[in-house]
Write a protein that holds these residues in place. Structure first.
Motif, PDB file in Angstrom:
ATOM      1  N   VAL A   1      38.356  38.152  42.651  1.00 36.22           N
ATOM      2  CA  VAL A   1      37.435  39.202  43.084  1.00 36.22           C
ATOM      3  C   VAL A   1      37.766  39.662  44.508  1.00 36.22           C
ATOM      4  CG1 VAL A   1      35.620  37.678  44.010  1.00 36.22           C
ATOM      5  CG2 VAL A   1      35.014  39.924  43.092  1.00 36.22           C
TER       6      VAL A   1
ATOM      7  N   GLN B   1      28.778  38.947  43.618  1.00 33.09           N
ATOM      8  CA  GLN B   1      30.055  38.232  43.676  1.00 33.09           C
ATOM      9  C   GLN B   1      30.401  37.937  45.135  1.00 33.09           C
ATOM     10  OE1 GLN B   1      33.028  39.750  40.589  1.00 33.09           O
ATOM     11  NE2 GLN B   1      31.741  41.551  40.830  1.00 33.09           N
TER      12      GLN B   1
ATOM     13  N   PHE C   1      30.541  45.110  44.109  1.00 35.08           N
ATOM     14  CA  PHE C   1      30.748  43.680  43.831  1.00 35.08           C
ATOM     15  C   PHE C   1      29.459  42.891  44.022  1.00 35.08           C
ATOM     16  CE2 PHE C   1      34.836  45.456  45.116  1.00 35.08           C
ATOM     17  CZ  PHE C   1      35.642  45.049  44.069  1.00 35.08           C
TER      18      PHE C   1
END
Length: 377
Positions: free
Chosen positions: A312, A76, A73
């Motif tokens: 997310v 993010q 990720f």
């Protein structure tokens, strides 16, 4: 095999033993009552202050998962998930008191009642309320529209007299899997359709109407299962130890609905189960359940991501679940990670369902007749 790999697998086994209780297990498998924890007087609980998190050692399994999260990720914002993971590694237990928002909820000293949030798996910054307004969530109304069809299927299949479901299903009406949960006795049993984001293809094909309704309504489900509570039983006050997952009940069969014999208390609020009326609540708060009737109570239970989580963050939390099942996701080898990622995606696919008309074939009685026979037993 290198020493690092051996150490990693040893640590993985230790973490699985710990996290099965505190991070990933369904509530039916990991509940602990306050009395079992030696915490019968929860009014004496002192609020905790969240400690500073510490960087995880990269050679430990916890550290490997953290690195995998940051790699997958990158760029993010998953800071709250990383904080939660590090707090769990530090054995942090979150305890926080909340005051009742209702002026009618007062104690004998005319003070507003308080209720406790108690969790080991804690994502900071999520809103807390005992019950959530289901009218403000589209998926709730969509699922409720299928109540009668889900109920009819459940009665025809789960309560059929020929007992075929016991042979055809996986872990049908499974009991507790851990010592703490086993001390609850035999009153709480489950039949799982989804566990930690993974559908059970066998059980879903026994209940295709229910599985399809859950899939189509758009709920961010983590776990889906039918739950049975035996007559004349109580589940003592307890926490499910996780604040980033909420719990929903769609009552299917509530004995003597409207007479308050089957009820649930979450925090400072008590509500009665009513057939077809969906409830959404926070089981990181101390809660308990009672069936005072002489019949079993059945619900469709869904555990879902907390609405305050970002998309997310939900993906990152699911990734931690997947890492516990597929350690290859934490590998530094791109090919091994790719294979694990493909396996994780396959595990989460919605199963191919048989024709709905064929799913209940051979299970015997019509729904209401099956229910009447079951009740007379």
């Amino acid at each position: 095999m290198s020493l690092r790999i051996v150490q990693s697998w040893i640590l993985l086994l230790l973490y699985l033993a710990l996290l099965t209780e505190a991070w990933v297990s369904p509530p039916s498998q990991c509940r602990s009552s306050l009395s079992q924890l030696g915490l019968t007087d929860f009014d004496s609980f002192v609020e905790t202050n969240m400690p500073n998190t510490k960087t995880l050692a990269p050679h430990t399994f916890a550290g490997m998962v953290a690195q995998a999260l940051e790699r997958k990720f990158k760029g993010q914002d998953i800071s709250r998930v990383l904080t939660s993971w590090m707090l769990l590694d530090q054995d942090y237990e979150h305890k926080q008191w909340f005051q009742s928002s209702s002026s009618s909820q007062t104690n004998e000293n005319n003070e507003k009642q308080r209720y406790l949030q108690y969790c080991h798996s804690y994502v900071p910054g999520l809103s807390v309320k005992p019950f959530w307004d289901t009218t403000k969530m589209d998926w709730c109304g969509k699922l409720q529209k299928h109540f009668q069809a889900i109920r009819n299927e459940f009665i025809s299949v789960a309560l059929a007299e020929n007992g075929s479901i016991e042979q055809r299903g996986n872990n049908v009406w499974a009991g507790a899997l851990t010592k703490n949960a086993a001390e609850y006795g035999d009153s709480w049993r489950t039949l799982v359709l989804m566990d930690r984001g993974r559908w059970d293809s066998v059980n879903c094909n026994l209940f295709p109407v229910a599985a399809q309704a859950v899939q189509d309504c758009g709920v961010d489900a983590v776990e889906v299962f039918f739950a049975r509570m035996q007559p004349q039983t109580r589940i003592e006050p307890h926490s499910d130890f996780t604040n980033f997952v909420l719990t929903s009940h769609l009552p299917l069969i509530v004995p003597y609905a409207g007479t308050n014999q089957c009820r649930l208390t979450v925090g400072d609020t008590t509500r009665e189960w009513i057939d077809g009326e969906l409830m959404l609540f926070d089981t990181s708060l101390i809660h308990d359940a009672i069936n005072d009737s002489d019949r079993a109570r059945y619900i469709l239970m869904i555990r879902l991501w907390h609405p305050d989580l970002t998309a997310v963050e939900k993906q990152a939390l699911q990734f931690t679940y997947d890492c516990l099942e597929l350690p290859g996701l934490t590998s530094e080898d791109p090919e091994e990670r790719f294979r694990a990622e493909m396996e994780a995606q396959a595990m989460r696919l919605f199963p191919k369902l048989e024709k709905l008309s064929a799913a209940t074939k051979g299970f015997g009685a019509r729904p209401e007749r099956a229910l009447r026979r079951k009740v007379r037993k």
